[in-house]
Design a protein around this motif. Structure first.
Motif, short mmCIF file in Angstrom:
data_model
loop_
_atom_site.label_atom_id
_atom_site.label_comp_id
_atom_site.label_asym_id
_atom_site.label_seq_id
_atom_site.Cartn_x
_atom_site.Cartn_y
_atom_site.Cartn_z
N VAL A 170 -7.82 35.56 29.41
CA VAL A 170 -6.89 35.30 28.31
C VAL A 170 -6.26 36.60 27.82
O VAL A 170 -5.04 36.67 27.60
CB VAL A 170 -7.60 34.56 27.16
N ASP A 171 -7.09 37.61 27.65
CA ASP A 171 -6.57 38.91 27.19
C ASP A 171 -5.55 39.46 28.18
O ASP A 171 -4.51 40.01 27.79
CB ASP A 171 -7.72 39.91 27.01
N ALA A 174 -2.34 37.51 28.00
CA ALA A 174 -1.59 37.88 26.79
C ALA A 174 -0.87 39.21 26.99
O ALA A 174 0.30 39.36 26.59
CB ALA A 174 -2.55 37.98 25.60
N SER A 208 -10.47 29.96 22.08
CA SER A 208 -9.51 31.06 21.92
C SER A 208 -8.27 30.55 21.21
O SER A 208 -7.95 29.35 21.24
CB SER A 208 -9.13 31.62 23.30
N PHE A 210 -5.37 31.48 22.12
CA PHE A 210 -4.31 31.54 23.12
C PHE A 210 -3.80 30.13 23.39
O PHE A 210 -4.57 29.22 23.71
CB PHE A 210 -4.85 32.16 24.41
N SER A 211 -2.49 29.93 23.28
CA SER A 211 -1.95 28.58 23.37
C SER A 211 -1.06 28.31 24.59
O SER A 211 -0.73 27.16 24.87
CB SER A 211 -1.12 28.27 22.10
N ASN A 212 -0.73 29.36 25.33
CA ASN A 212 0.17 29.19 26.47
C ASN A 212 -0.64 28.91 27.73
O ASN A 212 -0.84 29.78 28.58
CB ASN A 212 1.04 30.44 26.65
N TYR A 213 -1.13 27.67 27.86
CA TYR A 213 -1.99 27.31 28.98
C TYR A 213 -1.76 25.86 29.40
O TYR A 213 -1.18 25.06 28.67
CB TYR A 213 -3.46 27.51 28.62
#
Length: 274
Positions: A170-171, A174, A208, A210-213
């Protein structure tokens, strides 16, 4: 991502890795550590003693520094801080010690397939680096004029032990501003229901912000083929996976899947150790 390590044997494949490293370094204001290993026991080398048992070591060290000079004059490295190191060690140990000494964030290696990897980091050294490195390892297969990652596939079994590597993926997504495609591959011998697979992936996604998945289930005869075929179907720019030390990629994968993908996938591959 502030420190990038590029092990080099001065081959075309290694330079492809360095070109990608240069692009990432410029984009993220990172420094590059360029490492060449001479597999000669350090205790047997005395550069100040002409009577050394291995005087050829001094010659090869000077030759390596000369090659470094040629590389550092390349246009694509303009404006990038590059630290050159020649070390006497076993290759994989030299890589690990350099990572520890300089707190390296990412290793980038070049390959055009099996022969390329064996040419650069011979035999078991490659397996040890890819399989056991605490630092993420990115393997590139060709020259990338522009290393742009829009679609990043992360394949896993999505068991609890893999969450730490998911967070690393994820990192990285990003940093690259990429869409992360979570992937479970079903095979005849390793099958879980769609509900169970989606539940696992969603649990990871919820851990997480993070939403772009996207979440994806793909059926194939082997996990390796499933990862490659799914990545081909969406035109992925990068494949990521977890490695599990000596056991390979988690318990969901057989022990050689990481090495197989690094060797056979046409796309760049990045590995994260559990």
């Amino acid at each position: 991502m502030k420190k990038i390590l590029v092990p080099t044997d001065f081959s075309e494949q290694a330079e492809n890795a360095l070109k990608v490293a240069a692009q990432l370094a410029k984009a993220h204001k990172a420094e590059i550590y360029l490492l060449h290993i001479l597999e000669i026991p350090l205790h047997e080398v005395d550069a100040m003693n002409s009577q050394s048992d291995l005087p050829e070591a001094v010659f090869f060290m000077k030759l390596a520094h000369k090659k470094f000079e040629n590389i550092l004059n390349k246009d694509y490295l303009e404006g990038v801080t590059v630290h050159e190191t020649v070390d006497f060690h076993e290759i994989f140990k030299g890589v690990f010690q350099t990572c520890k000494k300089h707190d390296i964030d990412l290793i980038i290696m070049g390959s055009n397939g099996v022969s390329g990897l064996k040419e650069m980091l011979i035999g078991s050294n490659t397996e040890k680096i890819v399989r056991t490195s605490e630092t993420p390892v990115l393997v590139v297969k060709k020259e990338h004029e522009t290393f742009k990652v829009s679609d990043f596939v992360f394949a896993s079994d999505f068991k609890e032990e893999s969450k730490v590597t998911y967070k690393k993926a994820v990192d990285f997504a990003a940093i690259l501003k990429a869409k992360l495609h979570l992937l479970v591959v079903n095979t005849p011998n390793k099958f879980i229901t769609s509900d169970h697979a989606n539940e696992r992936m969603q649990d990871f996604a919820n851990s997480s912000s993070f939403s772009n998945y996207s979440t994806n289930i793909y059926n194939d005869v082997t996990i390796e083929k499933g990862i490659m075929n799914f990545s081909e179907s969406i035109g992925a720019d990068l494949i990521g996976m977890s490695t599990h030390g000596r056991q390979g990629i988690s318990h969901f994968f057989n022990c050689s899947i990481s090495e197989d993908l690094v060797n056979h996938a046409k796309r760049p591959v990045i590995t994260f150790k559990i």
